[in-house]
Design an enzyme around this catalytic site. Structure first.
Site, PDB file in Angstrom:
ATOM      1  N   THR A 231       5.308  -2.209   0.036  1.00 37.35           N
ATOM      2  CA  THR A 231       3.762  -2.094   0.567  1.00 37.35           C
ATOM      3  C   THR A 231       3.363  -0.924   0.212  1.00 37.35           C
ATOM      4  OG1 THR A 231       4.481  -3.926   2.336  1.00 37.35           O
ATOM      5  CG2 THR A 231       2.226  -2.458   2.555  1.00 37.35           C
TER       6      THR A 231
ATOM      7  N   LEU B  50       4.972   1.420   6.504  1.00 35.72           N
ATOM      8  CA  LEU B  50       4.616   0.483   5.503  1.00 35.72           C
ATOM      9  C   LEU B  50       6.041   0.196   4.749  1.00 35.72           C
ATOM     10  CD1 LEU B  50       1.405   1.942   3.966  1.00 35.72           C
ATOM     11  CD2 LEU B  50       1.631  -0.167   5.674  1.00 35.72           C
ATOM     12  N   ASP B  51       6.357  -0.997   4.544  1.00 30.12           N
ATOM     13  CA  ASP B  51       7.952  -1.101   3.761  1.00 30.12           C
ATOM     14  C   ASP B  51       7.704  -0.783   2.563  1.00 30.12           C
ATOM     15  OD1 ASP B  51       6.897  -3.362   2.200  1.00 30.12           O
ATOM     16  OD2 ASP B  51       6.949  -4.737   4.092  1.00 30.12           O
ATOM     17  N   LEU B  52       8.853  -0.859   1.982  1.00 33.30           N
ATOM     18  CA  LEU B  52       9.196  -0.087   0.635  1.00 33.30           C
ATOM     19  C   LEU B  52       8.366  -0.942  -0.592  1.00 33.30           C
ATOM     20  CD1 LEU B  52      11.142   1.507  -1.222  1.00 33.30           C
ATOM     21  CD2 LEU B  52      12.523  -0.611  -1.461  1.00 33.30           C
TER      22      LEU B  52
END
Length: 241
Positions: free
Chosen positions: A109, A105-107
């Site tokens: 999210t 999951l990106d930063l």
């Protein structure tokens, strides 16, 4: 050396002896495909399944899986040159092996992130062929027309191929932000954000609420973790065949 089955399984770290005894009584522990009895002796050569998951009695530690509620601002990597907090810093320390994340999951999210001690399980869960669904709550900045919904459900061309939502439900809104529920069957990098960006819309908040058969519990707060039961781990193995 023969040993009582509940003692053997407890030593492998599957669950407490009392929990294993409850499973035996309820018929959830099978020896060579048949229900076993309390105190039944095993020598390690048998085929044992617990709640649908095959167990290696020769001593291999069964796969552990955690549900982690990733907060915004944490990065899914082991080391970060910018000294940002990583999710792995928040997980229990393992005496043997290491935690492997099931995708990323990106930063910015948040939501459900699975981590496991079994690399092959993580790989199978991430593999495009698994078709496991990912579900998200999305807050979108801008007006969402019926035409946009239709295109996102039909499929749009991105830089790395066609992509679409399996499900897109738009919640009523009178402001500039609109909440949606989306489901898709893949986990390409930033796929949810890129789908919306292809329509000229910006995602202002993104939360993953489900991965395959597992849903983020309402009681699991950001930064908290919950270890899956043997039954839940079995659901994951069955989900990938």
């Amino acid at each position: 050396m023969s040993q009582r089955i509940q003692k053997r399984l407890a030593h492998l770290g599957i669950a407490s002896r009392r929990q294993i005894e409850n499973w035996i009584v309820s018929g959830k522990v099978l020896v060579n495909g048949e229900r076993c009895s309390l105190g039944q002796l095993v020598d390690g050569d048998e085929s044992i399944s617990v709640c649908g998951t095959l167990v290696d009695l020769q001593g291999r530690v069964p796969a552990r899986v955690l549900m982690y509620h990733k907060p915004v601002g944490e990065i899914v990597t082991r080391k970060d040159t910018q000294q940002r907090t990583t999710v792995f810093e928040q997980l229990p320390v393992l005496e043997v092996g290491r935690w492997v994340s099931v995708g990323r999951l990106d930063l910015n999210t948040s939501g459900l992130l699975l981590v496991t001690t079994e690399g092959s399980l993580a790989h199978a869960l991430m593999h495009p062929g698994s078709g496991l669904e990912r579900e998200y709550r999305v807050r979108v900045l801008g007006k969402i027309s019926d035409e946009i919904v239709s295109r996102l459900l039909t499929g749009v061309q991105l830089s790395d191929g066609m992509a679409r939502f399996n499900v897109l439900e738009v919640q009523p809104s009178s402001g500039i932000n609109t909440w949606c529920r989306v489901v898709l069957g893949e986990g390409r990098n930033r796929i949810v954000r890129r789908l919306w960006e292809s329509q000229g819309l910006q995602v202002s908040r993104l939360i993953r609420t489900r991965f395959g058969p597992l849903r983020l519990p309402d009681t699991l707060r950001p930064g908290e973790q919950l270890e899956l039961t043997a039954t839940q781990v079995g659901q994951l193995y069955r989900a990938i065949g």
